[in-house]
Scaffold this active site. Structure first.
Site, PDB file in Angstrom:
ATOM      1  N   LYS A   1       0.838  -1.197   0.000  1.00 19.17           N
ATOM      2  CA  LYS A   1       0.000   0.000   0.000  1.00 19.17           C
ATOM      3  C   LYS A   1       0.880   1.257   0.000  1.00 19.17           C
ATOM      4  CE  LYS A   1      -4.001  -1.732   2.595  1.00 19.17           C
ATOM      5  NZ  LYS A   1      -5.008  -1.513   1.537  1.00 19.17           N
TER       6      LYS A   1
ATOM      7  N   ARG B   1     -10.442 -11.379   1.814  1.00 15.31           N
ATOM      8  CA  ARG B   1     -11.284 -12.440   1.240  1.00 15.31           C
ATOM      9  C   ARG B   1     -10.592 -13.794   1.318  1.00 15.31           C
ATOM     10  NH1 ARG B   1     -11.450  -9.143  -4.281  1.00 15.31           N
ATOM     11  NH2 ARG B   1     -11.221  -7.496  -2.725  1.00 15.31           N
TER      12      ARG B   1
END
Ligand code: BES
Ligand code: MN
Ligand code: ZN
Length: 485
Positions: free
Chosen positions: A261, A335
């Site tokens: 990120k 996920r």
């Protein structure tokens, strides 16, 4: 904060609830006269929920400080919560130690005043060593005046449990990621057995045995061991009734992994375990109020770090369900964690319904901002129940679509699926990914709480800055209204 119900006020500060600017509720003694004059001197006071006017207690009146607090025209439970929260915020560090609230019209209003006060009194000061004395909280007791003290206490008890659960979630989300990592988090969860919760912790070898390559893949760049914690509360009369399952994403820090990120704002990613915190907080609430329901909370705890051993874009992981996942972006890790926990929940508990909570996508923040969590479900009844519970407790959800056309976007050329579906509909393709791990007949809902687990700026008196504690009250209410004996 100690919250009492009592037939008469005697605190250092006394607050009167007023509807709009209608002062008829505050009586006609000396205290009321002083308040009336203060309201006259504040012409903008309109009695909006949480709006406050203060007066000094006149001679002959015990209370040194008098307050009028608005609850609006036809107060909802939320208006009472806001009124008490506004009072607590106003007095918390003033030196005043006790406050009584007068004018609650019902035991329900009393209970909601207590809840609002407790939520507003929340603090996270454990890491401050230099907090000035005059910034330390002084208000320690709140009294709510009502004739039927016992009825008010009975009504407040379950709400207090829910507020305690909210505080647990806030604490967990706020804890720094060097302190709260998967190993220490699992230990904290184990300590909840004191509340009568049954705790089971799976470490990496145990998860490897079950083939949880998806969850383990996310944690493999971290020096901390990943954990799966199962928290059970079997409170129903019949212990054999299938439980409800609550599943939470517990990424204790999300760097993005090899798909790193950007640096700006990355510190917020200590809150990427907000889904798991909601589940843990809900389990605390259920245990504290001794809910007559069977509920199992499952949280996948991992740290997503870049490292020589970390997963790469291009890797293919095999999940416990047997389905294979091609990694296109290591930052779509939540996920991957949930895939194995969802499978484990169904395999072991055959739950009546599964609700998962996750700070899953930045895209849901773009869609819904910080007000609503995104709700995705394969079951209209379940979606309706969650919407109703969210509205009732002030933790609202907004339903988003699912469908085959979205599902296609996560097909992979080389594996059963890929872990990202592109920029379009990013929250929906994330939910489609999760649905691939849900058996067709299991009612399932996914709450994307990336926008609501923490919020920028001042979110009002009921919340501290940043960590909202979103989730436990919604989940507790949902279970109370739909799954209790
Ligand atoms: N934890 C983030 C999602 C997130 C973003 C939570 C902002 C709270 C605030 C999640 O793991 C993530 O990184 N998602 C990616 C997915 C993308 C790579 C498909 C995202 O949203 O950018
Ligand atoms: Mn991520
Ligand atoms: Zn994440």
């Amino acid at each position: 904060m100690q919250i009492d119900f009592k037939p008469q006020f005697d605190a250092q500060a006394v607050a009167f609830l007023v509807h709009d600017a209608d002062l008829s509720t505050i009586g006609d003694d000396a205290a009321s006269e002083a308040l009336r004059r203060a309201v006259e001197a504040a012409p903008r006071f309109a009695g909006k929920p949480g709006q406050i006017v203060e007066a000094m207690g006149p001679q002959g009146v015990n209370a040194k400080r008098l307050l009028a607090v608005g609850v609006g025209p036809g107060p909802s439970v939320r208006d009472f919560e806001k009124a008490a929260a506004g009072l607590v915020k106003r007095l918390l560090t003033t030196g005043v130690e006790s406050l009584d609230i007068v004018g609650a019209p019902s035991t329900e209003a009393c209970a909601r005043l207590g809840l609002g006060a407790q939520l507003a009194a929340y603090r996270f000061d454990g890491y401050r060593t230099k907090l000035k004395d005059d910034k330390k909280p002084t208000l320690t007791t709140l009294g709510v005046v009502i004739d039927d003290v016992e009825a008010a206490e009975t009504e407040f008890a379950p709400l207090k449990a829910a507020a305690d659960g909210t505080a647990v979630a806030r604490d967990l989300v706020t804890e720094p990621p060097n302190v709260l990592h998967p190993e220490s988090y699992a230990e904290r969860i184990e300590a909840l057995s004191d509340l009568g919760l049954e705790i089971k912790v799976l470490d990496e070898p145990a998860m490897a045995e079950l083939g949880m390559g998806s969850l383990l893949g996310v944690g493999q760049g971290s020096i901390r061991g990943s954990r799966l914690c199962v928290i059970s509360w079997m409170g129903a009369g019949d212990k054999d009734t299938a439980p409800v399952a609550l599943v939470g994403k517990g990424v204790t820090f999300d760097t993005g992994g090899i798909s790193l990120k950007p640096g700006a704002g990355m510190e917020d990613m200590k809150g990427d375990m907000g889904g798991s915190a909601a589940v843990v907080g809900a389990m605390v609430a259920l245990a504290k109020r001794k809910a007559k329901a069977n509920v199992v909370g499952l949280v996948g705890l991992v740290e997503n770090m870049p490292d020589g051993n970390a997963i790469r874009p291009g890797d293919i992981l095999t999940s416990a369900s047997g389905q294979t996942i091609e990694i296109h972006n290591t930052d779509a890790e939540g996920r991957l964690v949930l895939a194995d926990v969802l499978w484990y929940a169904q395999e072991n508990y055959k739950p009546r319904a599964i609700v998962d909570l996750a700070t899953l996508t930045g895209a849901i923040v773009i869609s819904l901002g910080h007000e609503y969590a995104g709700l995705f479900s394969n079951n209209d009844d379940l979606a309706g129940q969650l919407s109703a519970a969210g509205d009732a407790e002030g933790e609202p959800v907004w339903r988003m679509p699912l469908g085959g056309a979205y599902d296609k976007l996560i097909d992979s050329p080389v594996a059963d699926m890929k872990n990202v579906g592109g920029r379009a509909g990013g929250s929906i393709t994330a939910a489609q990914f999760l649905q691939r791990f849900i058996e067709n007949d299991t009612p399932w809902a996914h709450l994307d709480i990336a926008g609501t687990a923490w919020r920028p700026g001042d979110a009002g008196a009921l919340e501290p800055t940043w960590a909202s504690g979103y989730g436990p009250r919604l989940l507790d209410r949902w279970i109370k209204d739909n799954y209790e004996d």
